[in-house]
Motif scaffolding. Structure first.
Motif, PDB file in Angstrom:
ATOM      1  N   HIS A 113     -23.930 -57.605  64.159  1.00 56.86           N
ATOM      2  CA  HIS A 113     -24.507 -56.712  63.160  1.00 56.86           C
ATOM      3  C   HIS A 113     -25.330 -55.617  63.822  1.00 56.86           C
ATOM      4  O   HIS A 113     -25.208 -54.428  63.493  1.00 56.86           O
ATOM      5  N   GLU A 114     -26.178 -56.007  64.751  1.00 56.48           N
ATOM      6  CA  GLU A 114     -27.052 -55.048  65.417  1.00 56.48           C
ATOM      7  C   GLU A 114     -26.259 -54.042  66.244  1.00 56.48           C
ATOM      8  O   GLU A 114     -26.550 -52.837  66.240  1.00 56.48           O
ATOM      9  N   ALA A 115     -25.237 -54.526  66.957  1.00 55.73           N
ATOM     10  CA  ALA A 115     -24.418 -53.632  67.775  1.00 55.73           C
ATOM     11  C   ALA A 115     -23.650 -52.643  66.908  1.00 55.73           C
ATOM     12  O   ALA A 115     -23.558 -51.450  67.229  1.00 55.73           O
ATOM     13  N   ALA A 116     -23.111 -53.118  65.791  1.00 58.60           N
ATOM     14  CA  ALA A 116     -22.349 -52.239  64.910  1.00 58.60           C
ATOM     15  C   ALA A 116     -23.244 -51.190  64.262  1.00 58.60           C
ATOM     16  O   ALA A 116     -22.867 -50.017  64.134  1.00 58.60           O
ATOM     17  N   GLU A 148     -21.412 -58.111  74.887  1.00 57.94           N
ATOM     18  CA  GLU A 148     -22.236 -59.297  75.117  1.00 57.94           C
ATOM     19  C   GLU A 148     -22.190 -60.242  73.913  1.00 57.94           C
ATOM     20  O   GLU A 148     -22.183 -61.463  74.074  1.00 57.94           O
ATOM     21  N   ALA A 149     -22.160 -59.680  72.710  1.00 60.78           N
ATOM     22  CA  ALA A 149     -22.018 -60.510  71.513  1.00 60.78           C
ATOM     23  C   ALA A 149     -20.671 -61.223  71.511  1.00 60.78           C
ATOM     24  O   ALA A 149     -20.573 -62.402  71.146  1.00 60.78           O
ATOM     25  N   LEU A 150     -19.640 -60.512  71.937  1.00 56.76           N
ATOM     26  CA  LEU A 150     -18.298 -61.106  72.006  1.00 56.76           C
ATOM     27  C   LEU A 150     -18.273 -62.259  72.994  1.00 56.76           C
ATOM     28  O   LEU A 150     -17.702 -63.323  72.716  1.00 56.76           O
ATOM     29  N   ALA A 151     -18.920 -62.079  74.134  1.00 52.59           N
ATOM     30  CA  ALA A 151     -18.965 -63.139  75.140  1.00 52.59           C
ATOM     31  C   ALA A 151     -19.685 -64.368  74.602  1.00 52.59           C
ATOM     32  O   ALA A 151     -19.260 -65.503  74.828  1.00 52.59           O
TER      33      ALA A 151
END
Length: 230
Positions: free
Chosen positions: A125-128, A152-155
């Protein structure tokens, strides 16, 4: 608006705020990586270890550890008695990076959709949201940071450290090529593809996430093909 319905309004974690809670060596790595990606450390240029230590002001040992890690990832070349060479940027190499990256990105996307946690969802959410703000303001550096945060969220969501460790340096190299060859025109289009991937992951749809990862890689490859002809 690039998207709606998936992003909650939460405080964003800036690069500086994130670094305050990191080990010093990790902080040194993050700063140096950002300088390389954004070409502040110019491709094919030389720098000394002492100059980097002075610039980062984080101590000799953490900076040395960061340099060693970046050298292993192919972003630096430590040459005894000659200094540290920043990796060159050959347009054709972007295609090679993406060919290596495509398969592992699909693995990560599928796994993230299957295993995503609340913690990882918050990071998505934050990255988007950061990516959307960067597009609206035309802030390329903020977009680069948001893209890094998304990776990093994906990892974290994928719960596959083997795939994540393989993907991370490829993502960094790709980000650097994108900054050099596409940053001036590619924000909105890139954001659309990233947000589609986030939606599929948060929906828990493995097939859609895999397709969105492939579409994102195809978009990047189309940019790389154009760059390779220059």
């Amino acid at each position: 608006m690039i998207y709606s319905g998936y992003i909650r309004r939460s405080p964003l974690i800036s690069m500086e705020a994130t670094m305050t809670s990191e080990p010093v060596a990790a902080r040194a790595y993050r700063v140096l990586e950002h300088m390389i990606v954004t070409l502040e450390l110019a491709p094919s240029s030389f720098v000394t270890e002492g100059a980097l230590i002075e610039k980062l002001d984080l101590g000799r040992t953490p900076v040395r550890e960061a340099i060693q890690r970046l050298a292993w990832e192919g972003l630096l070349d430590v040459r005894p008695r000659a200094g540290i060479a920043i990796a060159p940027l050959h347009p054709g190499d972007w295609l090679r990076v993406l060919d290596a990256r495509r398969g592992v990105e699909v693995v990560l996307a599928r796994s993230a959709a299957r295993f995503v946690t609340r913690e990882a969802a918050d990071l998505f959410h934050e990255a988007a949201l950061a990516m959307q703000k960067a597009v609206i303001s035309g802030n390329v550096l903020a977009f680069i940071q948001a893209d890094k945060a998304l990776d990093e969220a994906l990892a974290l969501a994928a719960d596959n450290p083997f795939a994540a460790r393989l993907a991370a340096p490829l993502q960094t190299h790709s980000r650097r090529f994108w900054f050099r060859y596409k940053a001036d025109t590619g924000l909105a289009e890139s954001a659309e593809h990233h947000v589609a991937l986030i939606r599929s992951i948060l929906d828990g749809d493995e097939e859609a996430a895999a397709k969105d990862a492939k579409r994102l890689m195809a978009l990047l490859r189309s940019h790389a093909e154009v760059a390779a002809t220059r």
